[in-house]
Design a protein around this motif. Structure first.
Motif, mmCIF file in Angstrom:
data_model
loop_
_atom_site.group_PDB
_atom_site.id
_atom_site.type_symbol
_atom_site.label_atom_id
_atom_site.label_comp_id
_atom_site.label_asym_id
_atom_site.label_seq_id
_atom_site.Cartn_x
_atom_site.Cartn_y
_atom_site.Cartn_z
ATOM 1 N N ARG A 19 45.053 45.182 42.409
ATOM 2 C CA ARG A 19 43.831 44.694 43.073
ATOM 3 C C ARG A 19 43.149 43.647 42.214
ATOM 4 O O ARG A 19 42.709 42.612 42.701
ATOM 5 N N THR B 197 44.537 41.758 40.026
ATOM 6 C CA THR B 197 45.334 40.539 40.049
ATOM 7 C C THR B 197 45.080 39.747 41.325
ATOM 8 O O THR B 197 44.967 38.525 41.304
ATOM 9 N N VAL B 198 44.984 40.480 42.420
ATOM 10 C CA VAL B 198 44.724 39.806 43.697
ATOM 11 C C VAL B 198 43.422 39.033 43.612
ATOM 12 O O VAL B 198 43.340 37.865 43.971
ATOM 13 N N HIS B 199 42.404 39.692 43.070
ATOM 14 C CA HIS B 199 41.101 39.050 43.044
ATOM 15 C C HIS B 199 41.020 37.908 42.046
ATOM 16 O O HIS B 199 40.374 36.908 42.292
#
Lengths: 169, 367
Positions: B33, B35-37
């Protein structure tokens, strides 16, 4: 479905399978965890390029296989072997804790044999899916599986013989 | 399918039940999560850069290598000492190196030699500018190295900071490893990663760090004496010395003297950082990972209670117990950690008495 939701969904579905496959390939639980994590990072980055030509499961296993290959390449380059000695011990501990006997025997097989057995029998992938993951022909999967089982059988026989010898003593 | 294969199938079924630890899974999801952000969108942007540059220029992607020593730019390894030009000579991806040392090497301290060595600027991290001019992808070797003592590296992150071709700030994080990495003295472990940077910019700073970068901790409980005086027990000297909050805690118990018969020593850990006196088990950030004893056997009753059983003990016994313990460095309200040790004295199979005392390990002041 957004990328992050999709990847998280795939994580929940396949993280354990990928971890087992990786663990059987690299032998070190810590490294297997790292590689499993890396698989999903790569999946996250490559999600836009995923064209549903294979199932997501097969796609993730292909990524895992690449990560494992990278890991082995890197091991060859690394001069410090102390860690690897350590990891062998760690794996041995894991063997003790889990399926001592068969795990130990599997660890003696070559990487190709281990991977084909892990995919076909432990993860229950079809010949077709296994061929996709390993980028082999169907024939090569069958042949390698046959040979892997043959070697495993001889290891099993040998192991049982030595056990019975030990018991008699 | 013959009998052998049927038997194997059964065994394989059992093996397929092996799973990732639930805590590991939660951590991995958190990392994903994060990393996604923090990186996913920028990554896509940089990928587009790569695609565009490749298509229009059809140029070879060149990667800079040869990082600066002592924190300044050094281009000799990539461009050739006498080239006098900024046109790259190499076309292959050249690995760059970032080394994370423990103990950190101060700028005034010894700078080790070797091809992958660089000066450490920050405590527990290295920071170096990357002479990226036309590169868009860069192989980075991250080496964790324990210089002088055992060390546990917590999750290691690589930070890339700079500005893109339009002078806009560019920042991206790469998580190198999420699991704690334990290294013995003089041991190293390498990780490789590929980072993306927008091309045609002035350069970047690549910094690897390990936010909870922990030294090995040692808490020595020395000379604990249990002396039987007609049913009463005395404790000896407890010398507790712990320097840091996180990492491996070694409790060394020496000269355990028990008469007439003591069969168990219970080590109870009753405090946790930020959790008052709640047992470690109540704090999900705190995991008692491993207990090693050099005498007798050890079993973990639960994550907060460890029993050492060495069989009936007469006279003096020495033992060492090592607790691999992970704390949460982000907790600001950390309190002292309490270790208590109980020694039940069992005579003729009946619990006669037990000695109980607390050991308080002060939390060091935050740096």
């Amino acid at each position: 479905m957004s990328t992050d939701v999709a990847i998280e969904h795939l994580f929940n579905l396949y993280a354990d399978s990928l971890y087992r496959f990786t663990l059987h390939s690299v032998g070190d639980p810590t490294e297997a965890r790292d590689i499993t994590q890396d698989v999903f990072y790569r999946a996250l980055r490559g999600w836009q390029g995923f064209r549903n030509e294979s199932s997501p499961k097969t796609w993730l296993f292909q990524i895992a296989r690449n990560c494992i290959r990278d890991s082995f390449r890197h091991r060859k380059k690394t001069t410090n072997n102390a860690i690897h000695d350590h990891t062998v011990t760690e794996f041995s501990m894991d063997i003790v804790e889990t399926k001592i006997w068969l795990d130990g025997l599997l660890a003696q097989l070559s990487l190709n044999y281990r991977q084909v057995i892990a995919l076909r029998f432990i993860e229950d992938l079809s010949i077709e899916d296994t061929a996709q993951v390993l980028r082999w022909s169907h024939g090569k999967v069958r042949t390698t599986q046959y040979r892997a089982l043959r070697v495993l059988r001889s290891l099993v026989d040998e192991s049982r013989r030595s056990c019975s010898l030990h018991d008699r003593r | 399918m013959d009998l052998f294969e049927k038997e194997l199938q059964e065994q394989f079924k059992l093996m397929s039940e092996r799973k990732l630890d639930a805590d590991d899974k939660r951590q991995m999801i958190r990392n994903l999560r994060q990393t996604v952000h923090s990186t996913h969108l920028t990554h896509r942007r940089s990928f587009n850069w790569l695609t565009m540059v490749s298509a229009v220029v059809a140029a070879v992607i060149v990667v800079a290598g040869g990082f600066a020593v002592s924190g300044h730019l050094q281009r000799n390894s990539l461009f050739g000492a006498n080239s006098g030009s900024n046109v790259p000579q190499k076309t292959a991806l050249s690995p760059a190196s970032v080394v994370v040392y423990y103990p950190p090497i101060q700028s005034t301290g010894p700078v080790p030699s070797g091809p992958t060595i660089d000066t450490t600027i920050n405590v527990g991290s290295t920071k170096r500018p990357v002479p990226v001019l036309t590169a868009s992808r860069l192989n980075v070797d991250v080496t964790l190295h324990a210089n002088f003592q055992d060390v546990t590296f917590q999750p290691v992150t690589l930070h890339v900071d700079g500005t893109d071709a339009n002078d806009k700030p560019y920042h991206k994080n790469y998580i190198i490893t999420t699991s704690p990495v334990h290294l013995g003295k003089n041991q190293s472990k390498n990780y490789q990663t590929v980072i993306d940077v927008p091309p045609n910019s002035g350069g970047y700073t690549v910094m690897a760090d390990s936010p909870t970068f922990n030294p090995t901790q040692r808490s020595e409980l020395e000379n604990i004496l249990f002396v039987n005086h007609g049913g009463y027990y005395q404790t000896g000297v407890i010398n507790c010395n712990i320097r840091q909050l996180h990492g491996i805690i070694s409790l060394t118990v020496t000269q355990v003297q028990m008469t007439p018969t003591a069969t168990h020593v219970l080590f109870t850990i009753s405090g946790a950082p930020g959790a008052g006196h709640a047992p470690f088990a109540a704090d999900q950030h705190t995991v008692l990972q491993q207990v090693i004893a050099n005498h007798g056997s050890v079993r973990t009753v639960n994550s907060a209670l460890v029993a050492w059983s060495g069989g009936p003990v007469h006279g003096q016994q020495d033992t060492t117990l090592k607790f691999d313990w992970e704390g949460d460095p982000t907790r600001s309200n950390a309190e002292a950690i309490h270790f208590s040790i109980q020694v039940p004295i069992i005579i003729n199979g009946r619990l006669e008495n037990y000695e109980h005392f607390d050991v308080v390990i002060p939390v060091p002041a935050k740096k």
